[in-house]
Write an enzyme that holds these catalytic residues in place. Structure first.
Site, PDB file in Angstrom:
ATOM      1  N   ASN A 173       0.708  -1.144  -0.183  1.00  6.83           N
ATOM      2  CA  ASN A 173      -0.096  -0.070  -0.109  1.00  6.83           C
ATOM      3  C   ASN A 173       0.823   1.273  -0.009  1.00  6.83           C
ATOM      4  O   ASN A 173       1.901   1.222   0.676  1.00  6.83           O
ATOM      5  CB  ASN A 173      -0.856   0.109   1.211  1.00  6.83           C
ATOM      6  CG  ASN A 173      -1.891  -1.260   1.473  1.00  6.83           C
ATOM      7  OD1 ASN A 173      -2.115  -1.716   0.434  1.00  6.83           O
ATOM      8  ND2 ASN A 173      -1.991  -1.362   2.943  1.00  6.83           N
TER       9      ASN A 173
ATOM     10  N   ASN B  13      -3.241  -9.801  17.436  1.00 10.06           N
ATOM     11  CA  ASN B  13      -3.402  -8.817  18.749  1.00 10.06           C
ATOM     12  C   ASN B  13      -4.625  -9.220  19.432  1.00 10.06           C
ATOM     13  O   ASN B  13      -5.327 -10.053  19.092  1.00 10.06           O
ATOM     14  CB  ASN B  13      -3.364  -7.518  17.844  1.00 10.06           C
ATOM     15  CG  ASN B  13      -4.674  -6.923  17.307  1.00 10.06           C
ATOM     16  OD1 ASN B  13      -5.513  -7.901  17.348  1.00 10.06           O
ATOM     17  ND2 ASN B  13      -4.406  -6.028  16.499  1.00 10.06           N
TER      18      ASN B  13
ATOM     19  N   ASP C 151       3.500  -5.478  12.410  1.00  9.48           N
ATOM     20  CA  ASP C 151       4.294  -6.102  11.270  1.00  9.48           C
ATOM     21  C   ASP C 151       5.718  -6.263  11.759  1.00  9.48           C
ATOM     22  O   ASP C 151       6.178  -7.324  11.366  1.00  9.48           O
ATOM     23  CB  ASP C 151       4.386  -5.086  10.151  1.00  9.48           C
ATOM     24  CG  ASP C 151       2.770  -4.631   9.884  1.00  9.48           C
ATOM     25  OD1 ASP C 151       1.884  -5.532  10.000  1.00  9.48           O
ATOM     26  OD2 ASP C 151       2.345  -3.656   9.321  1.00  9.48           O
TER      27      ASP C 151
ATOM     28  N   THR D 201      10.499   0.649  16.291  1.00  7.22           N
ATOM     29  CA  THR D 201       9.597   1.054  15.089  1.00  7.22           C
ATOM     30  C   THR D 201       8.444   2.339  15.724  1.00  7.22           C
ATOM     31  O   THR D 201       8.493   3.067  14.834  1.00  7.22           O
ATOM     32  CB  THR D 201       8.690  -0.019  14.680  1.00  7.22           C
ATOM     33  OG1 THR D 201       9.535  -1.036  13.903  1.00  7.22           O
ATOM     34  CG2 THR D 201       7.822   0.258  13.614  1.00  7.22           C
TER      35      THR D 201
ATOM     36  N   SER E 122       9.906   2.932   9.206  1.00  2.00           N
ATOM     37  CA  SER E 122      10.409   3.009  10.686  1.00  2.00           C
ATOM     38  C   SER E 122      10.941   1.721  11.137  1.00  2.00           C
ATOM     39  O   SER E 122      11.245   1.576  12.117  1.00  2.00           O
ATOM     40  CB  SER E 122       8.969   3.271  11.274  1.00  2.00           C
ATOM     41  OG  SER E 122       7.866   2.216  11.211  1.00  2.00           O
TER      42      SER E 122
END
Ligand code: RIB
Length: 290
Positions: A10, A179, A243, A273, A282
């Site tokens: 993306n 998560n 990620d 990150t 990042s």
């Protein structure tokens, strides 16, 4: 052993805001930046930054050269990324002063995955190789079935979660990376301990990683439990933290490190990150983490 990441790519439009825009509100953003992202691209970047041999498969539009360049620069193989007519998938991401985000995802070409393309990709891998999947592509259940037939080990990060995921062939998953929200939907429970018990009962052959942000992360397999605390840092932008955890964990684990060592590395990497803006840019390199 290779790692195939069949995943999204993306372009992220990231807006710095005082607070998340409310229904009916018009809010002026303080800044806008454009980053390479997508859970797939971010996880491939994390895998490659952590030293893994990663092959990314997916689809970009005509504006996707920056996404391909970012993956190649990180060290990922992009020979299985197709460029098609039209625009790449994109997101609008709001980031508030606490570094929390809110993501609007327009899937676009990420939804152009055909059965022929899946066959072409999967045929390049052998039994024992790993396949990493998120939930930003179409045809994920079909990819899972075909990957299983080919003897690949499936790692699923069912993000962004939808109820439809419950109908995926989840019994084929070797490692779940979830998560709290994803774990709750899959298990029907809300507390971490209950989520883990329920998932290990439902999927006794699967390894479960449950990430809890600043509260740390759990690993569960049947009766076994490992807890990894998070490293406390000042968060600037939490985008791609999960990620990063996924990519660093998988890179270390598939290289033969123990679950505990892999989780520790993943927690350190994602703590870096969140101190940086943006998604893929990042994500730290291995030498910044060890
Ligand atoms: O996990 C973060 C990612 O989610 C962003 O890069 C955005 O593209 C969305 O897919």
């Amino acid at each position: 052993m290779k790692i195939l990441n069949f995943g999204s790519l993306n372009i992220d439009y990231v807006y710095e805001v005082d607070h998340m825009v409310q229904p009916g509100e018009t809010l002026r953003a303080k800044s806008r930046q454009v980053f390479c992202g997508g859970k797939g691209l971010n996880q491939s970047t994390a895998l490659a930054n952590a030293g893994a041999e990663v092959y990314h498969a997916g689809i970009v539009g005509q504006d996707g050269t920056i996404l391909l360049d970012a993956l190649r620069k990180a060290g990922a193989d992009t020979s299985l990324v197709k460029m098609v007519e039209g625009e790449s998938s994109h997101t609008f991401i709001q980031v508030d002063p606490n570094g929390q985000n809110s993501i609007l995802f327009f899937a676009g070409d990420n939804l152009a995955i055909t059965e022929d393309f899946i066959d072409e990709v999967i045929s390049r891998f052998r039994p024992g190789d790993y396949i990493l999947l998120q939930n930003e592509l179409n045809n994920t259940p079909l990819i899972m079935e075909k990957a299983h037939q080919q003897g690949l080990k499936i790692v699923l990060n069912p993000s962004p979660i939808q109820k439809a995921v419950l109908d995926y062939p989840l019994h084929l998953v070797h490692i779940f990376m979830v998560n709290e929200i994803e774990g709750s939907l899959l298990s029907g429970k809300s507390e971490p301990e209950e989520i883990l018990s329920s998932l290990t009962e439902k999927y006794p052959d699967s390894n479960i990683i449950l990430t809890l942000g600043e509260k740390g992360a759990y690993y569960a397999y049947r009766e076994e439990r490992i807890f990894q605390p998070a490293y406390p840092v000042e968060a600037v932008d939490t985008t791609a933290a999960g990620d990063t955890f996924t990519g660093f964990f998988l890179a270390a684990y598939t290289e033969g490190k123990s679950v505990k060592e892999s989780m520790e590395l993943a927690a350190k990497a994602s703590s870096i990150t969140v101190t940086r803006k943006g998604a893929a840019p990042s994500i730290p390199k291995l030498e910044e983490v060890i």
